[in-house]
Every structure is written in C-alpha cells, then in structure tokens.
Design an enzyme around this catalytic site. Structure first.
Site, short mmCIF file in Angstrom:
data_model
loop_
_atom_site.label_atom_id
_atom_site.label_comp_id
_atom_site.label_asym_id
_atom_site.label_seq_id
_atom_site.Cartn_x
_atom_site.Cartn_y
_atom_site.Cartn_z
CB THR A 13 -0.92 0.00 1.24
OG1 THR A 13 -1.70 -1.19 1.22
CG2 THR A 13 -1.85 1.20 1.26
CE LYS A 205 1.10 4.57 13.60
NZ LYS A 205 -0.31 4.38 13.26
N1 HSE Z 1 -2.51 0.52 10.86
C1 HSE Z 1 -2.10 1.87 11.00
C2 HSE Z 1 -3.33 2.71 11.39
C3 HSE Z 1 -1.52 2.37 9.70
O1 HSE Z 1 -4.45 2.22 11.26
O2 HSE Z 1 -3.16 3.81 11.85
C4 HSE Z 1 -0.79 3.66 9.81
O3 HSE Z 1 0.32 3.58 10.65
#
Ligand code: HSE
Length: 437
Positions: A13, A205
C-alpha cells in the site's frame, strides 16, 4: 545536476502510494529538492502497482539485498514492514553509506537506538516522518517547529484503524468485527490487525513521539498498552450521555517524578477538537511551555497520505546531502549525546480521572457501600449516573466519574468493590482525560 537514485524496499500500500506521488509530482518535487529524485530499483515479493512502476522506469527485483547493495543508489526507502529482514536491510544500507527513509514504526520504536547509533557513526541520515500519524508532518513539527519549547505533554489519536472502529460503533452502532474487516479491506490495518486494536501500533508511534518531544531514548518496552477490544456499545452510549467521547489515546506527560507513557481508551470532553477527530483520521495535541497547546490533524493511514510523508523525507534528505553531518537535525531532535535519562513512571503511580461502570443489585445501601470504599481511599466522585433497573434481574448499571486519582488507589478500590455481594460483574474502568492543562 544528475537525479538522485533511490532504491525502494516494499511495493504494498505505502510503497505504491510513494511511487504514485513521486511520479505524479516529479517536476514540482525536483524544484523543491534542487534536483530530480528517481526510484531506480525496487524489491518486492508482491507488486501491487506494476503499471505505475513500469511508467516510472523502476527495475523490479525479488531480492532486497540487490537494492541496499546497489552502488548507484544513494537513498534506500524501507517500506517492507516487520523488524527482522527490515532491520537487517536498513543496517546493511547504512553500512554501505546510504541514507534511509522508512515508514516502519515498529522498526524505529524497537531498534531505533541501534539504527541511529550506526547511522551517526557512518554519517548518514535516517528519516522516519511516515512512521507516525501517516501524512501529518508531526515529526517535523515537534523536532523543528517546537524546538524552542519545554514540552509538557502530548495526546494523540495515532491509530486510524482503531479510531475508525470506535467512530463506526458510536455513529452507526456497527459491530466491532465487521468494522475491523472493512478497515483491513481499505488497507488501513496492520498486517496483523491485533497491532491496531490492542494498541501496539499506537505504542510504537507514541514511543517515537515521546522521544522527539522529551529527548529521551526510545523505550517501547516501558509503554503501558491497552487496546479497545473491551469497549462496549453501552460504554460508548453512557460516555455520550455524560458529554464525553471515547477515543483510543496515546499519552506522554512530563511529571516531577518521571515520564508517563501510556496507550489506552479514554473519555475526553465532547467539546474538545480531539474528540471530534473521526474515522481513519489522526490528530496529535501537543502542549509546550511557550506555545501552549497546538493541534495537528490529517489522514493517519492510506497509500498517498503516507506516501506524502515518505516523499517529504526524501526531499529533506536530498536537500541535506551535502550538509556536514554535524549540522543536520538530530534523529531524536536532541543531540545524540544529550538525551535525558528520565525515569518512565509505572502505571500505579500515574494520576488520571476515571469512568467506572458497575453492575449492581438495585437495593438499599449499595451506593453507600461503594462511596465509602472510594472515600476511604481518597477517591472523590465527580458525577454519578444510575440507569433504570432491569426488572427481571433487579440489576442496574451505575456509572461513576471520579476526580483525578493515583491508579494504585483505584486498583485497590476496584478490588474492594468487586468483593461486595451486591456487585454482580467485574467493574469496567476507562481513564478520563480533560486535556485542559
Ligand atoms: N494501521 C495503521 C493505522 C496504519 O491504522 O493507523 C498507519 O500507521
């Protein structure tokens, strides 16, 4: 000047989004960077966008080592994901003197300290804007835009999949599993979607955000992580009745005793902008001593939004190619030898307010027993809501909002409340953040 040659690892993606953005906006990007940027070679097992790759003149291989060892390649973009082969390839690229751009939050959160140390020794850059909050330029905002501040706290909705699920549950009463399946089909979810719904992706994150905000080493293993799988439609409804929204938050806060690092669902006042960040959108609220609170909002996942962040990093790296390594922006915002050794607080020592849902037998004295336990532990009640009883079971839901309390005290109160004969189910607790100061 000749274009900079770039090698790409991964054409899923985000890889395809990056190819698309870089090709479509190539002229404008070259005007910004000062020279052209060309992906010359890409390695992928599955290619999701062969026509775009052919149009861009990209040579495709199955062998990632062919990319990181290609003498023509100056910058390697790592979008393969995972922390095994990805770590190996990134370290190999660095050893070969190549700069690296990555969107891999797990890789940076878990191995960033090692990767940045190798990059520093070799004098190369590792850029990771796309690793946090997709297309929102949050790393740049914190690392550079807020560089004059002593950052006090930050709170973010930093997993798009989780936010999409909570929004659909609230607005359309949809079931958890059905919304998750849709997020997977739309390419938002991680390869293993438990990373989204159990908070692991958000914890990756948050680890990165806290490091660039407070100048501390990456410490993923110390993040308290709680997912959204236990959030029920009832809780979503009661929260709304009380003037709140339930969001899956990443919180990092500086306290006199250390740093709080936590990911969990939280009630936040419905009037806050953050409470109105819906669907797959992400937002990060940051409070600095000089600037006050600032809010950053945008698409947190998806092909082109994440590609936007990858390309921005590419432009940054190309602009700094000729800069002396000593004069570049440090990886974690603070000079590598000036990171702080601040303790990360255990959850028992963290103070927050709480939403508590108790299932009780509707009979005299029940509330008195509960409020006595809370009072004895210095837990003060902010609001109470009692639902009408179910005539068949004679049980009723009681919802309590507390003032701020030390988590250790609340744990004690909950075990005493659950031991009461009149409390028929385990207590549901969700933290509550006012996000005011
Ligand atoms: N899986 C992650 C989300 C993708 O849904 O935020 C982006 O880091």
């Amino acid at each position: 000047m000749k274009p900079v040659k770039v090698g790409l690892l991964g054409l899923g993606t985000v890889g395809c989004g990056t190819v698309t953005v870089l090709y479509r906006n190539r002229e404008e990007i070259a005007r910004r960077a000062g020279r052209g940027i060309e992906i010359s070679i890409a390695a992928a097992r599955d290619v999701n966008c062969l026509p775009q790759c052919q149009a861009s003149g990209i040579q495709i291989t199955q062998d990632p080592a062919a990319v990181v060892n290609d003498p023509e390649v100056a910058i390697v973009i790592e979008l393969m994901g995972g922390t095994g082969l990805a770590r190996e390839m990134v370290l190999q690229a660095i050893a070969n003197g190549k700069h690296v751009v990555t969107a891999n939050k797990a890789l940076i959160a878990l191995h960033g300290n090692e990767i940045f140390a190798r990059a520093q020794e070799r004098g190369v850059m590792v850029a990771f804007e796309a690793a946090v909050a997709g297309g929102i330029p949050i790393i740049k905002a914190v690392r550079e835009g807020l560089a004059g501040n002593h950052i006090q706290w930050l709170a973010g909705i930093i997993n798009g999949t989780g936010n999409f699920i909570l929004t659909e549950m609230r607005d359309k009463g949809r079931a958890f599993a059905e919304v998750l399946a849709q997020a997977q089909a739309l390419g938002y979810a991680e390869a293993d979607p438990t990373f989204d719904v159990e908070g692991i992706d958000a914890a990756h994150k948050l680890t990165i955000l806290a490091s660039v905000a407070f100048g501390i080493p990456l410490q993923f293993e110390k993040v308290y992580t709680e997912g959204i799988t236990h959030i029920t439609r009832e809780d979503v409804g009661y929260a709304t009745e009380l003037g709140y929204r339930i969001k899956h938050l990443g919180m990092a806060r500086r306290t006199p005793h250390g740093i709080e690092l936590r990911v969990h669902p939280a009630l936040i006042p419905a009037k806050r902008l953050l409470a109105n960040v819906d669907g797959v959108m992400n937002a990060v609220l940051i409070n600095g001593d000089a600037v006050g609170s600032t809010l950053y909002y945008g698409a947190g996942a998806g092909a082109e939004p994440t590609g936007s962040a990858v390309v921005a990093d590419l432009v940054d790296v190309v602009r700094a190619l000729t800069a002396d390594p000593e004069n570049r922006v440090p990886h974690l915002a603070f000079q590598a030898d000036a990171l702080a050794d601040l303790p990360i607080l255990p959850m028992e020592a963290v103070e927050t307010a709480f939403y508590l849902r108790l299932r009780v037998l509707d009979r005299p004295g029940v509330l008195a027993d509960i409020t006595r336990i809370l009072g004895d532990l210095s837990i003060s009640i902010e609001a109470i809501l009692q639902q009408e009883r179910d005539e068949q079971t004679t049980e009723a839901d009681v919802i309590l909002l507390t003032h701020r309390v030390r988590e250790g005290n609340l744990n004690q109160a909950i075990s005493e409340i659950e031991a009461l004969a009149s409390v028929t189910q385990p207590v549901t607790r969700i933290r509550l953040e006012t996000l005011a100061q």
